[in-house]
Design an enzyme around this catalytic site. Structure first.
Site, PDB file in Angstrom:
ATOM      1  N   SER A 246       1.051  -1.384   0.211  1.00 33.80           N
ATOM      2  CA  SER A 246       0.157  -0.165  -0.310  1.00 33.80           C
ATOM      3  C   SER A 246       0.680   1.402   0.334  1.00 33.80           C
ATOM      4  O   SER A 246       1.807   1.214   0.879  1.00 33.80           O
ATOM      5  CB  SER A 246      -0.664   0.033   1.186  1.00 33.80           C
ATOM      6  OG  SER A 246      -0.519   1.181   1.984  1.00 33.80           O
ATOM      7  N   LYS A 247       0.344   2.341  -0.639  1.00 29.61           N
ATOM      8  CA  LYS A 247       1.011   3.365  -0.659  1.00 29.61           C
ATOM      9  C   LYS A 247       1.733   4.609   1.004  1.00 29.61           C
ATOM     10  O   LYS A 247       2.367   5.100   0.897  1.00 29.61           O
ATOM     11  CB  LYS A 247       0.224   4.475  -1.737  1.00 29.61           C
ATOM     12  CG  LYS A 247       0.586   5.126  -2.229  1.00 29.61           C
ATOM     13  CD  LYS A 247       0.363   6.401  -3.505  1.00 29.61           C
ATOM     14  CE  LYS A 247      -0.614   4.915  -4.309  1.00 29.61           C
ATOM     15  NZ  LYS A 247      -2.056   5.554  -4.717  1.00 29.61           N
ATOM     16  N   ARG A 248       0.538   4.354   1.578  1.00 25.70           N
ATOM     17  CA  ARG A 248       0.930   4.393   3.113  1.00 25.70           C
ATOM     18  C   ARG A 248       1.844   3.800   3.603  1.00 25.70           C
ATOM     19  O   ARG A 248       2.411   4.510   4.841  1.00 25.70           O
ATOM     20  CB  ARG A 248      -0.784   4.245   3.467  1.00 25.70           C
ATOM     21  CG  ARG A 248      -0.997   5.216   4.355  1.00 25.70           C
ATOM     22  CD  ARG A 248      -2.394   4.621   5.280  1.00 25.70           C
ATOM     23  NE  ARG A 248      -3.363   3.550   4.849  1.00 25.70           N
ATOM     24  CZ  ARG A 248      -2.755   2.446   5.579  1.00 25.70           C
ATOM     25  NH1 ARG A 248      -2.032   2.093   6.846  1.00 25.70           N
ATOM     26  NH2 ARG A 248      -3.119   1.085   5.733  1.00 25.70           N
ATOM     27  N   LEU A 249       2.324   2.267   3.344  1.00 27.33           N
ATOM     28  CA  LEU A 249       3.280   2.064   4.013  1.00 27.33           C
ATOM     29  C   LEU A 249       4.292   2.463   2.635  1.00 27.33           C
ATOM     30  O   LEU A 249       5.442   1.227   3.007  1.00 27.33           O
ATOM     31  CB  LEU A 249       2.933   0.778   3.891  1.00 27.33           C
ATOM     32  CG  LEU A 249       2.238  -0.039   4.770  1.00 27.33           C
ATOM     33  CD1 LEU A 249       1.748  -1.352   4.881  1.00 27.33           C
ATOM     34  CD2 LEU A 249       2.552   0.413   6.247  1.00 27.33           C
ATOM     35  N   GLY A 250       4.643   3.646   2.040  1.00 24.63           N
ATOM     36  CA  GLY A 250       5.739   3.949   1.428  1.00 24.63           C
ATOM     37  C   GLY A 250       5.969   3.132   0.462  1.00 24.63           C
ATOM     38  O   GLY A 250       7.234   2.865  -0.382  1.00 24.63           O
TER      39      GLY A 250
END
Ligand code: GLU
Length: 482
Positions: A246-250
């Site tokens: 996920s983008k949230r996790l970089g």
């Protein structure tokens, strides 16, 4: 739109850049279309006014193109199709498959809280499903705002997923969900059904996080009496720590891989192997071969793990298999950008660039490695790698460098063969191992102790450069001593 032709789509929501998950789903759809002489379309799902960003649409399309995908019709935009959805909602209302819900947000929230407290399902309690025609009439007359909900029948729902097989859900688990918001706008599930129907989509291939939406969509299809497409839900990609990519996790955007020196062909190949396999142990599978062998039968059920090392290994393989010329076309602007040289200089010395590429390509895992490793082919005032200098540019090294310099000055044709026999000659005369000469010379001409064969480097940079750099190293040693 009735057609026997396979038609598939990728439907990105422009709430972020093109993510590897969506790119992988696009690849499966694209390959499925191309393998079956079908059509692939792009639909931008930009109806979520708060989260959609129009400035992301172009980069998403560019990233799909960069990966080598093309589409058979101009992209569709859900935001431009808002007037398509409401007539279907009206039909559902008329047929009694949907009903108006006049409940206020406060009422709904209150009931949800009560249900949770009583450990009951927080689903909508169907209050408005049972309103009499008179009550509805009165509410409408009063101008009460309403949403429209789908009336889910009793029983259970099954469908045959092309990846997971038969999937069944009890209908009590599917609430009478809203299909039209109070502001008159169709919700995502409603829009998707209408779009997939009107666009003649035959197969919906997407991430398996959409399975619960699929049940809702099937109920809309059924209530409208529309043909239901086939569904193939592909397992989601996990990071090495087993969390969802996920983008949230970089996790990176597709375009970022390009900027990082990954070739689009390699990324395409790599992403295709995330959740699909040829059922043999091949991994290097260029696009043409993938089109030939891709089938949905070979989509795996288990979650694939995104292994960046594997991507780099595959990228290295693609680099090795490309011609020096094709690599040079990509590397040339990177060298200019890095300030190593100019476009004009390279254009007039294309053979020199090709030679450098041929010497380095076995060692490069990223395209950017060509830049990192090639500085000394373009300038001679590089810094020495401190560790290499400490070890090789010593008073002892200087003695060998001077002897070799003497020899090299007398060699006219600076060919690999002549250089090698020259060095062997000196080694023999000094009764020294060849390494004693090779190591300091390598550091003198390239600044490092790693790289292609020494004679290759010397032949490529030529006599003048070689002698100049050896003298520079001798001076460096003197300076260290002094
Ligand atoms: N817009 C959805 C997403 O980005 C895709 C939905 C679908 O493929 O049906 O996840």
């Amino acid at each position: 739109m009735a057609s026997d032709k396979i038609r598939v789509r990728i439907a990105p929501s422009p709430t972020g850049y093109l993510h590897v998950g969506t790119a992988r789903t696009a690849i499966f759809n694209w390959l499925f279309a191309r393998a079956n002489n079908g059509q692939f379309i792009v639909r931008i799902e930009d109806t979520d006014a708060e989260r959609s960003r129009s400035d992301l649409i172009e980069p998403i399309l560019d990233a799909l193109k960069w990966l080598g995908m093309d589409w058979d019709e101009p992209p569709y935009f859900q935001s431009q199709r808002m007037d398509h959805y409401n007539p279907y909602v009206d039909k559902l209302l008329e047929a009694g498959h949907a009903y108006r819900c006049f409940c206020t947000p406060e009422e709904l929230e209150q009931r949800r809280k009560e249900a949770m407290a009583a450990k009951q399902s927080p689903s909508y309690n169907k209050k408005c499903r049972h309103l009499s025609p008179q009550e509805i009439e009165d509410n409408l007359k009063k101008g009460m705002p309403f949403a429209v909900r789908l009336a889910i029948p009793e029983g259970e729902t099954s469908y045959d997923d092309l990846v997971s097989g038969t999937v069944t859900k009890q209908n009590v688990e599917i609430e009478d969900f809203v299909i039209l918001r109070k502001d008159g706008r169709a919700v995502y599930n409603m829009a998707v059904v209408v779009d997939d129907h009107e666009m003649g989509i035959t197969h919906v291939i997407r991430g398996n996080d959409h399975i619960s939406n699929t049940f809702k969509q099937i109920h809309i299809y059924r209530a409208l009496g529309l043909e239901i497409p086939k569904f193939a839900h592909v397992p989601l990609i996990l990071r090495p720590d087993k969390r969802k990519v996920s983008k949230r996790l970089g996790d990176k955007d597709v375009a970022e891989y390009g900027r990082d020196g990954i070739l689009p062909e390699a990324l395409f190949n790599f992403l295709c192997l995330l959740g699909w396999s040829p059922k043999d142990d091949r991994e290097y599978l260029p696009r043409k071969e993938l089109i030939r062998i891709f089938t949905l039968d070979n989509v795996n059920k288990s979650n694939p793990i995104f292994n960046e090392e594997k991507l780099l290994a595959l990228n290295a393989e693609y680099i090795r298999k490309m011609t020096d010329h094709d690599l040079a076309v990509i590397v040339a602007p990177m060298l200019v950008e890095a300030g190593y040289t100019t476009k004009y200089w390279l254009e007039t010395r294309w053979d020199y660039l090709r030679k450098i590429i041929s010497l380095l390509k076995e060692r490069c895992r990223r395209m950017s490695d060509f830049v990192k490793m090639s500085g000394y082919f373009f300038f001679s005032d590089f810094d020495y790698d401190p560790e290499a200098a400490r070890k090789r540019l010593t008073p002892e090294g200087k003695e060998y460098l001077m002897k070799l310099l003497d020899k090299f000055e007398g060699i006219d044709k600076f060919t690999k063969a002549d250089l090698e026999s020259g060095l062997n000659d000196v080694a023999e005369k000094l009764d020294a191992g060849k390494g004693k000469l090779i190591h300091p010379t390598r550091v003198a001409v390239s600044g490092t102790s790693k790289g292609p064969g020494l004679y290759d480097i010397l032949e490529t940079i030529g006599k003048d450069e070689t002698l100049k750099r050896m003298k520079r190293a001798i001076k460096y040693i003197d300076d260290q001593e002094g």
